[in-house]
Design a protein around this motif. Structure first.
Motif, mmCIF file in Angstrom:
data_model
loop_
_atom_site.group_PDB
_atom_site.id
_atom_site.type_symbol
_atom_site.label_atom_id
_atom_site.label_comp_id
_atom_site.label_asym_id
_atom_site.label_seq_id
_atom_site.Cartn_x
_atom_site.Cartn_y
_atom_site.Cartn_z
ATOM 1 N N TRP A 32 -25.201 -38.685 -17.048
ATOM 2 C CA TRP A 32 -24.957 -39.527 -15.873
ATOM 3 C C TRP A 32 -26.005 -40.618 -15.746
ATOM 4 O O TRP A 32 -25.706 -41.757 -15.405
ATOM 5 C CB TRP A 32 -24.927 -38.678 -14.620
ATOM 6 C CG TRP A 32 -24.752 -39.483 -13.377
ATOM 7 C CD1 TRP A 32 -25.655 -39.681 -12.378
ATOM 8 C CD2 TRP A 32 -23.597 -40.244 -13.002
ATOM 9 N NE1 TRP A 32 -25.151 -40.502 -11.415
ATOM 10 C CE2 TRP A 32 -23.880 -40.858 -11.770
ATOM 11 C CE3 TRP A 32 -22.356 -40.461 -13.584
ATOM 12 C CZ2 TRP A 32 -22.970 -41.681 -11.119
ATOM 13 C CZ3 TRP A 32 -21.448 -41.280 -12.940
ATOM 14 C CH2 TRP A 32 -21.756 -41.869 -11.716
ATOM 15 N N LYS A 33 -27.271 -40.258 -16.040
ATOM 16 C CA LYS A 33 -28.320 -41.271 -15.946
ATOM 17 C C LYS A 33 -28.119 -42.352 -17.001
ATOM 18 O O LYS A 33 -28.324 -43.532 -16.744
ATOM 19 C CB LYS A 33 -29.699 -40.630 -16.094
ATOM 20 C CG LYS A 33 -30.118 -39.810 -14.868
ATOM 21 C CD LYS A 33 -31.519 -39.282 -15.015
ATOM 22 C CE LYS A 33 -31.947 -38.509 -13.757
ATOM 23 N NZ LYS A 33 -33.313 -37.970 -13.885
ATOM 24 N N TYR A 505 -25.138 -45.722 0.709
ATOM 25 C CA TYR A 505 -26.249 -45.833 -0.229
ATOM 26 C C TYR A 505 -27.554 -45.338 0.401
ATOM 27 O O TYR A 505 -28.400 -44.759 -0.284
ATOM 28 C CB TYR A 505 -26.426 -47.277 -0.691
ATOM 29 C CG TYR A 505 -27.395 -47.410 -1.838
ATOM 30 C CD1 TYR A 505 -26.971 -47.242 -3.151
ATOM 31 C CD2 TYR A 505 -28.746 -47.675 -1.614
ATOM 32 C CE1 TYR A 505 -27.853 -47.334 -4.207
ATOM 33 C CE2 TYR A 505 -29.643 -47.775 -2.667
ATOM 34 C CZ TYR A 505 -29.189 -47.607 -3.963
ATOM 35 O OH TYR A 505 -30.078 -47.691 -5.010
ATOM 36 N N TYR A 508 -27.476 -41.660 0.038
ATOM 37 C CA TYR A 508 -27.709 -41.311 -1.363
ATOM 38 C C TYR A 508 -29.179 -41.475 -1.730
ATOM 39 O O TYR A 508 -29.755 -40.656 -2.447
ATOM 40 C CB TYR A 508 -26.833 -42.194 -2.252
ATOM 41 C CG TYR A 508 -27.215 -42.170 -3.715
ATOM 42 C CD1 TYR A 508 -26.958 -41.061 -4.509
ATOM 43 C CD2 TYR A 508 -27.856 -43.261 -4.303
ATOM 44 C CE1 TYR A 508 -27.311 -41.035 -5.857
ATOM 45 C CE2 TYR A 508 -28.216 -43.255 -5.632
ATOM 46 C CZ TYR A 508 -27.940 -42.142 -6.403
ATOM 47 O OH TYR A 508 -28.302 -42.112 -7.736
ATOM 48 N N GLU A 509 -29.769 -42.553 -1.243
ATOM 49 C CA GLU A 509 -31.180 -42.812 -1.509
ATOM 50 C C GLU A 509 -32.065 -41.732 -0.895
ATOM 51 O O GLU A 509 -33.054 -41.301 -1.499
ATOM 52 C CB GLU A 509 -31.534 -44.185 -0.942
ATOM 53 C CG GLU A 509 -32.840 -44.767 -1.428
ATOM 54 C CD GLU A 509 -33.062 -46.161 -0.873
ATOM 55 O OE1 GLU A 509 -33.500 -47.035 -1.633
ATOM 56 O OE2 GLU A 509 -32.791 -46.372 0.332
ATOM 57 N N PHE A 511 -31.106 -38.465 0.211
ATOM 58 C CA PHE A 511 -30.886 -37.086 -0.213
ATOM 59 C C PHE A 511 -30.661 -36.954 -1.716
ATOM 60 O O PHE A 511 -30.935 -35.903 -2.292
ATOM 61 C CB PHE A 511 -29.676 -36.499 0.537
ATOM 62 C CG PHE A 511 -29.862 -36.439 2.029
ATOM 63 C CD1 PHE A 511 -30.680 -35.484 2.605
ATOM 64 C CD2 PHE A 511 -29.227 -37.362 2.850
ATOM 65 C CE1 PHE A 511 -30.852 -35.439 3.976
ATOM 66 C CE2 PHE A 511 -29.398 -37.328 4.224
ATOM 67 C CZ PHE A 511 -30.219 -36.355 4.792
ATOM 68 N N GLY A 512 -30.159 -38.003 -2.370
ATOM 69 C CA GLY A 512 -29.930 -37.929 -3.801
ATOM 70 C C GLY A 512 -31.157 -38.277 -4.622
ATOM 71 O O GLY A 512 -31.451 -37.617 -5.617
ATOM 72 N N LEU A 513 -31.852 -39.335 -4.211
ATOM 73 C CA LEU A 513 -33.046 -39.777 -4.928
ATOM 74 C C LEU A 513 -34.342 -39.304 -4.296
ATOM 75 O O LEU A 513 -35.407 -39.433 -4.897
ATOM 76 C CB LEU A 513 -33.056 -41.314 -5.017
ATOM 77 C CG LEU A 513 -31.861 -41.963 -5.724
ATOM 78 C CD1 LEU A 513 -31.999 -43.480 -5.707
ATOM 79 C CD2 LEU A 513 -31.717 -41.459 -7.148
#
Length: 575
Positions: A32-33, A505, A508-509, A511-513
């Motif tokens: 994915w990355k 976004y 996502y920023e 909790f994801g990143l």
């Protein structure tokens, strides 16, 4: 004195290395990355994997002047007059013109220093927050991608004027193939084609203004002109503020694409010179192609004339405001000429749609905010995957032509209606943050190739005018008779997309990143990537440009009086 071109190129190359290092920080493991971020290392930094700076000054200049003039001014402008009268329409286009000019000036200051294809999307990420850049980038891509099928449909209707037996979707295929192939060749082909397309439109507009004014003043024998009668006896302003506010829709549609110069700056040669020139040329575009055109139409055609409405809603070239004026001035064969010019205008607009959508998606991919496959370009600097994506979006044309324009497609187009206003208002906020961060890091404004006048009035004016026009749009939707909730929803559905992208976004920023800091700190704003020259070199190079220019002048020319020099500098700065 250092060579100016030599000083420019190494800095851009170093910015590419900086971007490669930034992408490597995400890590190279994991499908994915690799899919979202892209390859890192030497393979991702090969020169052939970069877009080419091949557009010359004249290309960028003509794109600024007439590159995105399309059906908005040729077909739909008359509807604003029919809706609210010639005075209201003229005032509406004047207000939006001032607003757009402020947007272009503030954007030009950043684009001349940082010429990247992502333009305000990249600026939003660097100077404010990644969430804003992500939102503007996808919002802009969506806006231009959905414009492709609408322009193709318009082109098909125009061609059916000559060959009504051919279906619209068949004409769409005839149009889309050469436009797509032009995009695949080289960016300079796009610049060259836009140059000639725009030149045709410019000449037509100038001819129309001359013929229209001569006809209005009674200069055509056997064809008495209306004079000022259309502005008298209460006919200038019709329907009050509600109708006036509704005319903003037509003005937005006509002015759409003025920011394309900033997107094209990423592939222009010597952007520190060409971008300021193109930005200043926008002044002529606003005054000549919008203000004077609306004035000429309002003088020559009464607001109650049915041709003003039929041109917009039926796309009837015989009822186009330009055609009507030419015919009433005694040029009976004008319909065919206007039809040919309309076709070039739509082809130009379609060409620009492909370019803008593909370059914005390319920029998003390079920033890690889109799948990395869209960041690939071939050896000629052409982003093939993003162009294929734009081509796929154009297939909506075939669905609407075969099955009819359903409610879904209508609402998708409504998403683009408020998009331009949201992008323009955001540019004002980005400009304010750019200047604050630039000062906070102790950088000198003399390093900027172009500085906006009257700072901070212009970016503040952009934000204030965007808010006021945003409110006016909602007011006109609420006051429209009969009241329908779907009209209000259609007006603000573009805002829903903007909010969903921004909040999505941000989450996502967070909790994801795992990034807790939303806005980029002032002292951490990146002013090094993609810069045209290193800190301190700007004043030296610009002084060298002025010195070279003076050497070309005749030494015997008498000295200009100081008051004339001052007046010229003010006009040059504002214009």
């Amino acid at each position: 004195m250092p060579d100016k071109d030599a000083a420019f190129l190494p800095v851009v190359a170093s910015s590419e290395n900086h971007n490669g290092a930034a992408m490597a920080a995400y890590g190279s493991s994991g499908f994915w990355k690799r899919f979202t971020v892209g390859n890192t290392g030497a393979s991702a930094q090969r020169p052939e994997n970069q877009t080419k700076r091949a557009m010359q000054s004249r290309h960028l200049m003509m794109i600024a002047i007439g590159g995105t003039i399309g059906t908005g001014i040729f077909l739909s402008a008359g509807s604003a007059i029919a809706l609210a009268g010639p005075g209201s329409a003229l005032l509406s286009y004047f207000v939006v013109g001032i607003f757009v000019y402020c947007v272009v000036i503030t954007l030009g200051e950043m684009s001349a220093m940082y010429p990247v294809s992502g333009a305000f999307s990249v600026f939003g990420t660097r100077f404010v927050s990644p969430a804003l850049g992500f939102t503007l980038g996808w919002n802009y891509w969506f806006q231009w991608s959905l414009s492709i099928p609408s322009e193709l449909t318009a082109a098909a209707i125009i061609l059916q004027y000559w060959a009504p037996q051919v279906q619209a979707w068949e004409w769409a295929i005839v149009i889309i193939v050469p436009v797509f192939l032009l995009q695949l060749i080289h960016v300079r082909v796009y610049g060259e084609s836009e140059y000639w397309f725009a030149l045709i439109k410019v000449l037509m507009i100038i001819l129309f203004i001359f013929v229209g004014l001569i006809y209005d003043w009674g200069g055509v024998r056997g064809h008495p002109g209306p004079g000022l009668s259309n502005f008298q006896n209460g006919q200038a302003f019709i329907g009050g503020f509600k109708n006036f506010a509704q005319t903003f829709v037509y003005a937005f549609y006509s002015f759409g694409g003025v920011e394309l110069v900033a997107v094209a700056a990423g592939e222009s040669a010597q952007p520190h010179k060409t971008v300021p020139r193109a930005i200043k040329a926008t002044f002529f575009r606003i005054v000549l192609f919008y203000i004077l055109t609306i004035l000429t139409i309002g003088l020559c055609i009464n607001w109650q004339d049915p041709t003003l409405i039929s041109a917009a809603y039926n796309s009837d070239v015989t009822a186009s405001s330009l055609t009507v004026v030419f015919q009433r001035a005694g040029f009976g064969a004008a319909a065919h000429v206007i039809n040919a010019v309309l076709l070039t205008a739509v082809l130009s607009a379609t060409n620009s749609c492909f370019y803008a959508s593909s370059r914005m998606l390319l920029s998003l991919a390079k920033s890690g905010q889109a799948p990395r496959i869209f960041g690939w370009v071939n050896s000629r600097g052409v982003p093939i995957p993003t162009l294929l994506m734009a081509l796929a979006m154009s297939f909506i044309t075939f669905l609407t032509s075969i099955w009819g324009e359903g409610i879904v497609f209508t609402w998708l187009l409504n998403l683009t209606g408020i998009s331009a206003l949201l992008v323009w208002g955001s540019i004002g906020l980005i400009s304010l943050r750019f200047r604050v961060a630039y000062r906070a890091q102790g950088r000198s404004l003399s390093d900027l190739p172009y500085t906006q006048p009257l700072y901070p009035l212009l970016p503040i004016g952009v934000v204030v005018l965007a808010i006021l026009m945003f409110i006016a749009e909602g007011y006109s939707a609420v006051k429209e008779e009969p009241f329908q909730a779907k009209n209000v929803a259609a007006t603000y559905i573009g805002v829903a997309l903007y909010v969903v992208l921004y909040i999505g976004y941000t989450l996502y920023e967070r909790f994801g990143l795992g990034i807790r800091q939303h806005c980029v700190p002032l002292l951490e704003v990146d002013f090094e990537s993609d810069v045209v020259w290193k800190p301190g070199e700007g004043a030296v190079i610009q002084d060298g440009d002025q010195y070279d220019g003076k050497n070309e002048e005749d030494a015997t020319v008498p000295r200009t009086p100081r008051w004339q020099t001052w007046l010229f500098s003010v006009v040059k700065r504002v214009y």
